[in-house]
Design an enzyme around this catalytic site. Structure first.
Site, PDB file in Angstrom:
ATOM      1  N   GLY A   1       0.829  -1.200   0.000  1.00 15.78           N
ATOM      2  CA  GLY A   1       0.000   0.000   0.000  1.00 15.78           C
ATOM      3  C   GLY A   1       0.856   1.239   0.000  1.00 15.78           C
TER       4      GLY A   1
ATOM      5  N   CYS B   1       5.837  -0.165   7.095  1.00 17.75           N
ATOM      6  CA  CYS B   1       5.453   1.041   6.366  1.00 17.75           C
ATOM      7  C   CYS B   1       6.631   1.510   5.538  1.00 17.75           C
ATOM      8  CB  CYS B   1       5.056   2.115   7.373  1.00 17.75           C
ATOM      9  SG  CYS B   1       4.537   3.629   6.584  1.00 17.75           S
ATOM     10  N   LEU B   2       6.365   1.877   4.280  1.00 17.79           N
ATOM     11  CA  LEU B   2       7.443   2.343   3.425  1.00 17.79           C
ATOM     12  C   LEU B   2       8.069   3.632   3.963  1.00 17.79           C
ATOM     13  CD1 LEU B   2       5.860   1.640  -0.075  1.00 17.79           C
ATOM     14  CD2 LEU B   2       7.510   0.249   1.165  1.00 17.79           C
TER      15      LEU B   2
ATOM     16  N   HIS C   1      -4.559   1.445   7.395  1.00 18.94           N
ATOM     17  CA  HIS C   1      -3.198   1.982   7.517  1.00 18.94           C
ATOM     18  C   HIS C   1      -2.988   3.131   6.516  1.00 18.94           C
ATOM     19  CE1 HIS C   1       1.346   1.193   7.849  1.00 18.94           C
ATOM     20  NE2 HIS C   1       1.241   2.039   6.873  1.00 18.94           N
ATOM     21  N   GLU C   2      -3.435   2.924   5.267  1.00 21.87           N
ATOM     22  CA  GLU C   2      -3.224   3.938   4.229  1.00 21.87           C
ATOM     23  C   GLU C   2      -4.097   5.168   4.463  1.00 21.87           C
ATOM     24  OE1 GLU C   2      -0.633   3.647   2.606  1.00 21.87           O
ATOM     25  OE2 GLU C   2      -0.327   1.532   3.033  1.00 21.87           O
TER      26      GLU C   2
ATOM     27  N   HIS D   1      -2.588   7.504   6.804  1.00 21.24           N
ATOM     28  CA  HIS D   1      -1.569   8.391   6.226  1.00 21.24           C
ATOM     29  C   HIS D   1      -2.189   9.706   5.751  1.00 21.24           C
ATOM     30  CE1 HIS D   1       2.236   6.332   6.245  1.00 21.24           C
ATOM     31  NE2 HIS D   1       1.716   5.226   5.754  1.00 21.24           N
TER      32      HIS D   1
END
Ligand code: ZN
Length: 152
Positions: free
Chosen positions: A26, A74-75, A116-117, A120
């Site tokens: 994601g 997480c990226l 999660h996304e 953000h």
């Protein structure tokens, strides 16, 4: 509701490519410095065909009382994985790439990923759900990592 322009569609495609390169499941636009309410994700298993989706203006309209705990990464926070507990199922309204208003039900990994996304988009990171001590540990490690990178 603003229509989905070619520019936004191109952004979504870019984000999907970035996510796949990472590789990740994601990505939210703010993570690449674009302040748009856009997320992309693909939680298909490795042996399944990829099925990336792009969600504009995603909003959780229902979440289950049942909870699920997954180890999240997480990226934006490389190499950190921590268990986070969230609603196991959610319903999300969004606009798809063709400008269609949609509502989807997500469960399993998809439910965790979409929450999660969306976080953000609201400036929340998964480490915000952890205890103060754990969070301090992770931000300490990140600072160290940044310093090491700066030196390299
Ligand atoms: Zn993330």
């Amino acid at each position: 509701m603003a229509s989905i322009t070619d520019g936004l569609r191109a952004l979504a495609e870019d984000m999907i490519a970035t996510m796949q390169d990472a590789p990740g499941i994601g990505l939210a636009a703010p993570q690449i410095g674009v302040l748009k309410r856009l997320i992309v994700m693909d939680c298909t298993a490795k042996d399944e065909d990829p099925a990336p989706v792009a969600l504009f203006n995603p909003t959780v309209v229902w979440s289950s009382e049942a909870l699920n705990t997954y180890e999240e990464g997480c990226l934006s926070i490389p190499e950190m994985y921590e268990e986070v507990t969230r609603p196991a199922e959610v319903r999300v309204t969004f606009t798809d790439t063709s400008g269609e208003q949609r509502e989807e039900h997500y469960d399993g990994m998809w439910a965790t990923c979409v929450q999660h996304e969306i976080d953000h988009l609201n400036g929340t990171l998964f480490i915000d759900y952890l205890s103060k001590v754990k969070r301090a540990m992770i931000t300490g490690k990140m600072k160290k990592l940044k310093k090491e990178k700066a030196r390299a």
